[in-house]
Design a protein around this motif. Structure first.
Motif, mmCIF file in Angstrom:
data_model
loop_
_atom_site.group_PDB
_atom_site.id
_atom_site.type_symbol
_atom_site.label_atom_id
_atom_site.label_comp_id
_atom_site.label_asym_id
_atom_site.label_seq_id
_atom_site.Cartn_x
_atom_site.Cartn_y
_atom_site.Cartn_z
ATOM 1 N N THR A 95 0.659 -0.926 0.052
ATOM 2 C CA THR A 95 0.258 -0.178 0.385
ATOM 3 C C THR A 95 0.630 1.652 -0.042
ATOM 4 O O THR A 95 0.261 1.978 -0.905
ATOM 5 C CB THR A 95 -0.665 0.045 1.702
ATOM 6 O OG1 THR A 95 -1.759 -1.158 1.209
ATOM 7 C CG2 THR A 95 -2.058 1.480 1.466
ATOM 8 N N ASP A 148 -5.425 -1.147 -5.072
ATOM 9 C CA ASP A 148 -5.263 -1.322 -3.727
ATOM 10 C C ASP A 148 -5.624 -2.134 -3.073
ATOM 11 O O ASP A 148 -6.896 -2.024 -2.491
ATOM 12 C CB ASP A 148 -4.741 -0.213 -3.160
ATOM 13 C CG ASP A 148 -4.272 -0.644 -1.336
ATOM 14 O OD1 ASP A 148 -3.688 -2.028 -1.209
ATOM 15 O OD2 ASP A 148 -3.934 -0.369 -0.664
ATOM 16 N N GLU A 149 -5.625 -3.272 -3.378
ATOM 17 C CA GLU A 149 -6.325 -4.673 -2.863
ATOM 18 C C GLU A 149 -7.605 -4.487 -2.963
ATOM 19 O O GLU A 149 -8.523 -4.215 -2.220
ATOM 20 C CB GLU A 149 -6.489 -4.838 -1.088
ATOM 21 C CG GLU A 149 -4.652 -4.980 -1.117
ATOM 22 C CD GLU A 149 -4.241 -6.255 0.277
ATOM 23 O OE1 GLU A 149 -5.357 -6.560 0.722
ATOM 24 O OE2 GLU A 149 -3.763 -6.649 0.687
HETATM 25 MG MG LIG Z 1 -2.505 -2.860 1.858
#
Ligand SMILES: [Mg+2]
Ligand SMILES: Nc1ncnc2c1ncn2[C@@H]1O[C@H](COP(=O)(O)OP(=O)(O)O)[C@@H](O)[C@H]1O
Lengths: 253, 327
Positions: free
Chosen positions: A44, A174-175
């Motif tokens: 991240t 991000d995910e």
């Molecule tokens: Mg993360």
């Protein structure tokens, strides 16, 4: 000829905690790069550095030949003003794990907000484009809904449409499916697959190994703030060279 | 597990004939049990109310006829209007100041956030009554005021006494004091907005100012409005304090009358009835404003019912905490 996204020697510390050290990464134009790795490995943080949500402690990021967050003057990199930094961010789309839609605005207003405010597009034109984008993410009848009335998968697709409305040259994810119920993951991945097919340059942090194997052109494995291994996804997944990669893959595959 | 879970108890169908009850069969009506404590409470409250009404009506010292006589006299109505004017102006200053100070408190610049903190520290830390008297006596500190460039030429100047009228001193002191409280409320509201909202706005290319104005502040409003309503009601009553600097608002108006007629209690009742009337109207306004701000929230569907019922709900006393009243 340098890469479309060029990350060189990036360090990032939070206080005494070293979160990224010496990260080097090249991303080719119109390619999809997936980043995998255990929780807390700095994935991240790396995305946030590319989008200037964090300041670097060392190194640089260049996108399309431009230094991100800085400009070169007299052999030194000088930090951009807030306004200039905002302009650079406008060209890089970001999709968050927790969607981060604006809850006080309808889906349509979520999408047209930035084009109208930042790009100065007329409202009528922004609306027309927003409807086309909603078509693309299969949510054409949700324009007037509020985010709280949508499922997680629908919210994430709106978030993708909102980012695309700025016509970014690079998309960061991000995910994007980590907060979704399993049956909703497919819809979001389909939208991302379509986006990749249009030639968008994408950097995707994900735990969806199937997506990484099928869609990614390049796979990066991060651990403890460094890139441990990278290469073609099928090679990295099938024959990891590093012990840490092997240990991680044995847990998730 | 040794104990059956609650779910298990609910979902296990009862044994015997009831289990096979078909929809066509008659559903027996539900008889709720009588709650003795509730019945007692109703009797106690009813009795208390009856005693109160009896006392109010039979004690001649309340002089209800005098109350009726003064309720709408000119002096009183002018006093009410002055009180309203003071409330509106002071709250306007307080809210404007509170937003600026609240946003300052979020600044990454320590000097900026420190200045905001110092302001709140000072104005919250000294009594409002002292601040009122202070502003009223400003002339003894600075006999002359001038407006101009700091350390440079001045454009307007004059005697402080002619500018700081009781009205100006009242609005200044109430407004500046309110600014400190509103700053804390705004700060709390801003902290209540998820950090991801600012990040999403920044990632779309909004500047910090644009993100604050378009994304953060509108969402913080949901947390800011309920306590601001309480502050407004509180302000309405605080205006009574400026009677000490001979500002003829509602309290000072009734004081002037009972100073000559000695009908102190009935005139204080007149003032109280007016304060109650205005706070009631404000509560209703606050309720509807809060409902409007609930837009985009699933929970706002709970505010249904007829107009009368909604007004009654609005008038119910509620705790000051924003978490409770914003939910
Ligand atoms: Mg993360
Ligand atoms: N704002 C922050 N302050 C301090 N530490 C942080 C902050 N954000 C992240 N970290 C730390 O940085 C490390 C990497 O975090 P992150 O980039 O979120 O990892 P990942 O996304 O790979 O799970 C973690 O150890 C995390 O605790």
């Amino acid at each position: 000829m340098s890469a479309f996204v060029e990350i060189r020697g990036v360090d990032k510390n939070y206080g005494f905690a070293k979160v990224l050290h010496g990260v080097d990464l090249d991303v080719a134009r119109s390619s999809v790069t997936c980043i995998i790795g255990p929780s807390g490995s700095g994935k991240t943080t790396l995305l946030r550095c590319i989008n200037q949500l964090e300041l670097l402690d060392k190194g640089y990021v260049r996108v399309d030949g431009c230094y991100i967050g800085y400009k070169l003057r007299g052999g030194k990199l000088h930090q951009l003003s807030g306004r200039e930094a905002a302009r650079e961010r406008a060209d890089i789309g970001m999709v968050f794990q927790r969607f981060n839609l604006f809850p006080h605005k309808t889906v349509l207003d979520n999408i047209i907000e930035a084009p109208v405010l930042v790009r100065g597009v007329s409202k009528a034109e922004a609306r027309e484009r927003a409807h086309r984008l909603l078509d693309r993410v299969n949510l054409r009848d949700k324009a007037d809904a509020y985010p709280s009335q949508l499922s997680g998968g629908q919210q994430q697709r709106v978030a993708i449409a909102r980012a695309l409305a700025m016509e970014p040259k690079l998309m960061l994810f991000d995910e994007p499916t980590s907060a979704l119920d399993p049956e909703l993951v497919g819809d979001v991945l389909d939208v991302m697959r379509d986006l990749a097919a249009t030639g968008m340059t994408m950097i995707v942090v994900t735990h969806e190994m199937g997506f990484a194997r099928e869609v990614a052109d390049h796979l990066v494995f991060m651990s403890d703030g460094v890139i441990v291994e990278q290469g073609h996804p099928r090679e990295v997944l099938a024959a990891p060279k590093q012990d840490r990669t092997r240990a991680f893959l044995s847990k998730v595959l | 597990m040794a104990m059956p879970s609650v779910d298990a108890v609910h979902t296990t169908p009862p044994s015997g004939a009831e289990r096979t009850a078909s929809p066509a069969e008659k559903v027996p009506p539900l008889a709720h049990r009588v709650r003795p404590a509730r019945v007692l409470a109703v009797i106690a409250v009813g009795l208390g109310a009856a005693m109160l009404v009896h006392a109010l009506v039979t004690n001649p010292n309340f002089q209800w006829s005098v109350v009726g006589q003064y309720l709408t006299t000119n002096t009183i109505v002018v006093g009410v209007l002055t009180t309203l004017e003071l409330t509106v102006l002071s709250m306007a200053i307080g809210i404007a100041l509170g937003v600026v100070l609240g946003v300052m408190s979020q600044s990454a610049n320590a000097l900026v956030s420190g200045a905001g903190w110092l302001y709140v520290w000072f104005f919250r830390g000294t009594p409002l009554l002292v601040q009122i008297i202070f502003w009223y006596n400003l002339a003894s500190l600075y006999p002359k005021v001038s407006v101009g460039i700091p350390f440079g030429p001045s454009f307007v100047h004059g005697a402080t006494n002619s500018m700081i009228t009781p009205f100006a001193a009242a609005v200044l002191s109430l407004g500046l004091n309110e600014g400190a409280y509103m700053a804390e409320i705004v700060r709390g509201g801003l902290l209540g907005v998820d950090r991801g909202q600012a990040e999403a706005a920044h990632s779309l290319g909004l500047t910090r100012f644009q993100a604050m104005r378009r994304i953060i502040l509108p969402q913080a409003m949901r947390l800011i409005v309920p306590p601001t309503g309480n502050q407004t009601i509180s302000m309405l009553k605080s205006t009574a304090l400026v009677s000490v600097i001979s500002m003829t608002e509602l309290l000072h108006a009734v004081q002037q009358i009972y100073a000559t007629t000695y009908q102190t209690i009935p005139l204080l009742i007149v003032a109280s009835l007016w304060y109650l009337a205005v706070t009631s109207v404000l509560s209703v306004g606050q309720y509807f404003l809060e409902r409007k701000l609930g837009r985009g929230n699933r929970s706002h569907a709970s505010g249904r019912g007829g107009l009368v019922r909604q007004i009654i709900r609005a008038l119910r006393v509620r705790p000051d905490s924003p978490e409770v009243s914003a939910s």
